[in-house]
Scaffold this active site. Structure first.
Site, PDB file in Angstrom:
ATOM      1  N   SER A 263      26.688  42.230  50.029  1.00  0.00           N
ATOM      2  CA  SER A 263      26.298  41.842  51.385  1.00  0.00           C
ATOM      3  C   SER A 263      26.604  40.377  51.682  1.00  0.00           C
ATOM      4  CB  SER A 263      24.800  42.076  51.569  1.00  0.00           C
ATOM      5  OG  SER A 263      24.092  41.251  50.669  1.00  0.00           O
ATOM      6  N   CYS A 264      27.017  39.612  50.667  1.00  0.00           N
ATOM      7  CA  CYS A 264      27.132  38.157  50.883  1.00  0.00           C
ATOM      8  C   CYS A 264      28.561  37.636  50.914  1.00  0.00           C
ATOM      9  CB  CYS A 264      26.364  37.424  49.797  1.00  0.00           C
ATOM     10  SG  CYS A 264      24.657  37.944  49.714  1.00  0.00           S
ATOM     11  N   PHE A 265      29.345  37.927  49.875  1.00  0.00           N
ATOM     12  CA  PHE A 265      30.661  37.295  49.792  1.00  0.00           C
ATOM     13  C   PHE A 265      31.503  37.573  51.044  1.00  0.00           C
ATOM     14  CE2 PHE A 265      31.024  36.917  44.857  1.00  0.00           C
ATOM     15  CZ  PHE A 265      30.081  35.913  44.893  1.00  0.00           C
ATOM     16  N   ASP A 268      29.998  35.901  54.198  1.00  0.00           N
ATOM     17  CA  ASP A 268      30.082  34.436  54.225  1.00  0.00           C
ATOM     18  C   ASP A 268      31.522  33.948  54.313  1.00  0.00           C
ATOM     19  OD1 ASP A 268      27.381  34.575  54.049  1.00  0.00           O
ATOM     20  OD2 ASP A 268      27.226  33.901  51.977  1.00  0.00           O
TER      21      ASP A 268
END
Ligand code: UGA
Length: 422
Positions: A263-265, A268
């Protein structure tokens, strides 16, 4: 210290529980009544290793509410820990941050004692200073740095190891607008022996983005080297070992495979690209790591086609659907790209995952879901897409196994074993 935390997702709740463990009084705020009730019964609404045990053990120090009023009145510092998802064009969606900021401001307006608002959500550089702070000032009719404080304190927690990461950080980054908030944050983290970086709000925000982008870059880099190694018959993991021993490079995040998900890389990296575009700065390296990452799962299909040139009508098994082991999270999972492309090639797809099947069912209805790993093995070939431990112990019964996650144990029982970059 008396702390309030807005948002009880994995960042908010892990921070809340760990601050409670450190002896602080914590109030969690969430709009979801069901989550609030669960926390108050010492049940964690999400699974994160060790989280529920801490919530239960330190229940005297932590409770949840839907009331912003109560949270602001009864605490000295508030952390905004709400989600910052991507919009369709990759831009960051700040609607939850806005909503939380407005609610906080309503009660900050009448508060007599000094109170600091600290953003922990991942937000693009400049958001706290140019967006959150003015919004707080506008609604409260108070002056930041004089009547209330502002900070930015990014998190570096991995899903599945978030409690451990909170308690054993490599560094803590305290971005601050005013000295009072700087002091509060330094007291709050005084039990930690790691380096503490005290910096501006905007630098703190950039440190978070640069960290995630750099980690994603390391993975895409080693995957590109891995693709070259495969052509040359070199073991890319030996190369990773060889370069990783250089302190300037480091071995972590050099496991080549089918790329990064989660869910982040992706969120972002894309938010930084969109932000750079907005301010008209080129972002060539970061853009190219996304391209490498999108292509990498397809290379696994090319390797498979060396053994089965036409996948039309063939049954292909996929082991692993979550973006990494020990989670049911399939966000941005490489298995999604894999399955989509296998279907495009006309293959029938059979899948298994110990935790993520229900989530995957929401995306694909035209594939076969198996109750255990063994049932996938009657396929014409098997792909390993997530490094779950149980796939290491599996008897591959003389099958063609194409591995995206370096589970070399599969070699022992496969007829043909090939890795994506090895
Ligand atoms: C990541 C960062 O590691 C955290 O520091 C950060 O706080 C978090 O994002 C966030 O911004 O909230 P997470 O998304 O939980 O944490 O996942 P990681 O454990 O970093 O793995 C990400 C992906 O990279 C996985 O798909 C994993 O399989 C892949 N990976 C990781 C590789 O392909 N090779 C590696 O060497 C390492």
């Amino acid at each position: 210290m008396k702390i309030s935390i807005i948002g009880t997702g994995y960042v908010g709740l892990v921070n809340a529980a760990c601050f409670a463990k450190l002896g602080h009084q914590v109030i969690c705020v969430d709009v979801d009544k069901e989550k609030v009730d669960k926390i108050n019964q010492s049940i964690s609404p999400i699974y994160e290793k060790d989280l529920e045990e801490i919530i239960l053990k330190y229940k005297k120090n932590i409770y949840a509410t839907t009331s912003y009023k109560e949270a602001i009145e009864k605490s000295d510092i508030t952390f905004i820990c709400v989600g910052t998802p991507s919009k369709k064009n990759g831009d960051i969606d700040l609607s939850f941050v806005d909503q939380a900021t407005k609610e906080i401001a309503i009660y900050l307006k009448n508060k007599k004692s000094f109170h600091s608002i600290v953003v922990k959500s991942t937000v693009v550089p400049g958001t706290t200073q140019n967006h959150v702070l003015p919004l707080l000032e506008e609604i409260t009719q108070k002056k930041a740095g004089v009547d209330f404080g502002v900070g930015m304190n990014p998190e570096f927690l991995r899903e599945g190891a978030a409690v451990y990461d909170f308690l054993h950080p490599d560094r803590i980054v305290n971005g601050y607008y005013d000295d009072h908030t700087k002091k509060l944050l330094s007291i709050l983290y005084s039990d930690f022996s790691c380096p503490i970086v005290e910096t501006s709000l905007t630098a703190a925000e950039m440190i978070k983005y640069a960290s995630n982008c750099f980690l994603a870059t390391k993975i895409s880099f080693i995957n590109e080297i891995g693709n070259l190694c495969k052509r040359l018959g070199i073991d890319t993991y030996e190369v990773a070992e060889g370069i990783g021993l250089d302190d300037r490079i480091g071995r972590a995040f050099l496991d080549s495979g089918i790329g990064w998900g989660g869910s982040c890389f992706g969120k972002d990296v894309n938010a930084l690209i969109a932000f750079a575009k907005e301010i008209k700065e080129p972002c060539n390296i970061i853009q190219s790591i996304v391209q490498v990452n999108e292509q990498q799962p397809l290379r696994l299909i090319s390797v498979l086609k060396k053994h089965i040139p036409s996948l039309k009508g063939k049954t292909i098994g996929v082991l692993g659907l979550s973006f990494k082991p020990n989670t049911d999270d399939i966000r941005d999972s490489r298995s999604i790209i894999l399955v989509k492309n296998l279907l495009k090639e006309g293959a029938q797809v059979k899948v298994y995952d110990p935790k993520a099947i229900n989530n995957f069912k929401k995306l694909f209805s035209d594939i076969i879901y198996c109750d255990n790993a063994k049932d996938v093995l009657d396929a014409d070939a098997v792909i390993i897409a997530t490094a779950w431990d149980e796939f290491k112990k599996l008897d591959y019964k003389g099958k063609i196994v194409i591995d995206g996650r370096r589970l070399l144990e599969a070699k022992k029982t496969a007829k043909i074993y090939e890795g994506v970059c090895w």
